[in-house]
Design a protein around this motif. Structure first.
Motif, PDB file in Angstrom:
ATOM      1  N   GLU A 207      42.071  80.209 -13.705  1.00 30.92           N
ATOM      2  CA  GLU A 207      42.538  79.319 -14.766  1.00 30.92           C
ATOM      3  C   GLU A 207      43.922  78.721 -14.519  1.00 30.92           C
ATOM      4  O   GLU A 207      44.090  77.511 -14.700  1.00 30.92           O
ATOM      5  CB  GLU A 207      42.522  80.050 -16.106  1.00 30.92           C
ATOM      6  N   PRO A 208      44.945  79.498 -14.158  1.00 31.21           N
ATOM      7  CA  PRO A 208      46.276  78.894 -14.006  1.00 31.21           C
ATOM      8  C   PRO A 208      46.321  77.720 -13.035  1.00 31.21           C
ATOM      9  O   PRO A 208      46.909  76.677 -13.370  1.00 31.21           O
ATOM     10  CB  PRO A 208      47.153  80.062 -13.559  1.00 31.21           C
ATOM     11  N   PRO A 209      45.724  77.795 -11.849  1.00 27.54           N
ATOM     12  CA  PRO A 209      45.757  76.629 -10.969  1.00 27.54           C
ATOM     13  C   PRO A 209      45.047  75.416 -11.577  1.00 27.54           C
ATOM     14  O   PRO A 209      45.504  74.277 -11.429  1.00 27.54           O
ATOM     15  CB  PRO A 209      45.052  77.094  -9.694  1.00 27.54           C
ATOM     16  N   ALA A 210      43.948  75.644 -12.279  1.00 24.77           N
ATOM     17  CA  ALA A 210      43.221  74.534 -12.898  1.00 24.77           C
ATOM     18  C   ALA A 210      44.054  73.885 -13.999  1.00 24.77           C
ATOM     19  O   ALA A 210      44.087  72.656 -14.120  1.00 24.77           O
ATOM     20  CB  ALA A 210      41.889  75.020 -13.455  1.00 24.77           C
ATOM     21  N   VAL A 211      44.747  74.691 -14.787  1.00 21.25           N
ATOM     22  CA  VAL A 211      45.611  74.152 -15.835  1.00 21.25           C
ATOM     23  C   VAL A 211      46.759  73.378 -15.208  1.00 21.25           C
ATOM     24  O   VAL A 211      47.084  72.266 -15.638  1.00 21.25           O
ATOM     25  CB  VAL A 211      46.146  75.273 -16.755  1.00 21.25           C
ATOM     26  N   ALA A 212      47.377  73.935 -14.185  1.00 18.08           N
ATOM     27  CA  ALA A 212      48.496  73.267 -13.534  1.00 18.08           C
ATOM     28  C   ALA A 212      48.072  71.924 -12.938  1.00 18.08           C
ATOM     29  O   ALA A 212      48.834  70.953 -12.969  1.00 18.08           O
ATOM     30  CB  ALA A 212      49.074  74.164 -12.439  1.00 18.08           C
ATOM     31  N   GLU A 213      46.865  71.859 -12.415  1.00 18.63           N
ATOM     32  CA  GLU A 213      46.379  70.611 -11.833  1.00 18.63           C
ATOM     33  C   GLU A 213      46.023  69.582 -12.912  1.00 18.63           C
ATOM     34  O   GLU A 213      46.241  68.384 -12.743  1.00 18.63           O
ATOM     35  CB  GLU A 213      45.152  70.882 -10.971  1.00 18.63           C
ATOM     36  N   ALA A 214      45.508  70.032 -14.034  1.00 21.71           N
ATOM     37  CA  ALA A 214      45.022  69.117 -15.066  1.00 21.71           C
ATOM     38  C   ALA A 214      46.103  68.633 -16.027  1.00 21.71           C
ATOM     39  O   ALA A 214      45.960  67.570 -16.626  1.00 21.71           O
ATOM     40  CB  ALA A 214      43.915  69.803 -15.871  1.00 21.71           C
ATOM     41  N   TYR A 215      47.182  69.381 -16.180  1.00 23.88           N
ATOM     42  CA  TYR A 215      48.189  69.057 -17.200  1.00 23.88           C
ATOM     43  C   TYR A 215      49.356  68.292 -16.594  1.00 23.88           C
ATOM     44  O   TYR A 215      49.861  68.642 -15.529  1.00 23.88           O
ATOM     45  CB  TYR A 215      48.691  70.356 -17.834  1.00 23.88           C
ATOM     46  N   ASP A 216      49.799  67.261 -17.282  1.00 20.13           N
ATOM     47  CA  ASP A 216      50.950  66.478 -16.852  1.00 20.13           C
ATOM     48  C   ASP A 216      52.227  67.126 -17.395  1.00 20.13           C
ATOM     49  O   ASP A 216      52.557  66.977 -18.569  1.00 20.13           O
ATOM     50  CB  ASP A 216      50.833  65.044 -17.353  1.00 20.13           C
ATOM     51  N   PHE A 217      52.924  67.846 -16.558  1.00 20.34           N
ATOM     52  CA  PHE A 217      54.149  68.537 -16.958  1.00 20.34           C
ATOM     53  C   PHE A 217      55.382  67.638 -16.842  1.00 20.34           C
ATOM     54  O   PHE A 217      56.468  68.044 -17.228  1.00 20.34           O
ATOM     55  CB  PHE A 217      54.360  69.790 -16.097  1.00 20.34           C
ATOM     56  N   SER A 218      55.249  66.429 -16.335  1.00 16.14           N
ATOM     57  CA  SER A 218      56.402  65.588 -16.052  1.00 16.14           C
ATOM     58  C   SER A 218      57.164  65.171 -17.310  1.00 16.14           C
ATOM     59  O   SER A 218      58.363  64.921 -17.247  1.00 16.14           O
ATOM     60  CB  SER A 218      55.984  64.352 -15.277  1.00 16.14           C
TER      61      SER A 218
END
Length: 57
Positions: A41-52
């Motif tokens: 889950e964490p890698p998928a969330v990191a890839e899908a979410y725009d943290f910028s």
């Protein structure tokens, strides 16, 4: 949930992290189990979410 306690707490008499604090030899198994359940889950969330647009703190 009539008591407001988890099944673990009802069975062991304490919350899970209190139990693990008293039984540190069982903590690695708990940790590995959590990784097995949630490891992808964490890698998928990191890839899908725009943290910028979010501050870091």
């Amino acid at each position: 949930m009539q008591s407001g306690r988890t099944a673990f707490e009802k069975a062991q008499g304490v919350p899970v992290f209190d139990y693990l604090g008293r039984h540190p030899d069982e903590a690695p198994l708990f940790s590995e189990t959590m990784i097995g359940f949630h490891g992808r889950e964490p890698p998928a969330v990191a890839e899908a979410y725009d943290f910028s647009s979010r501050p870091l703190w």
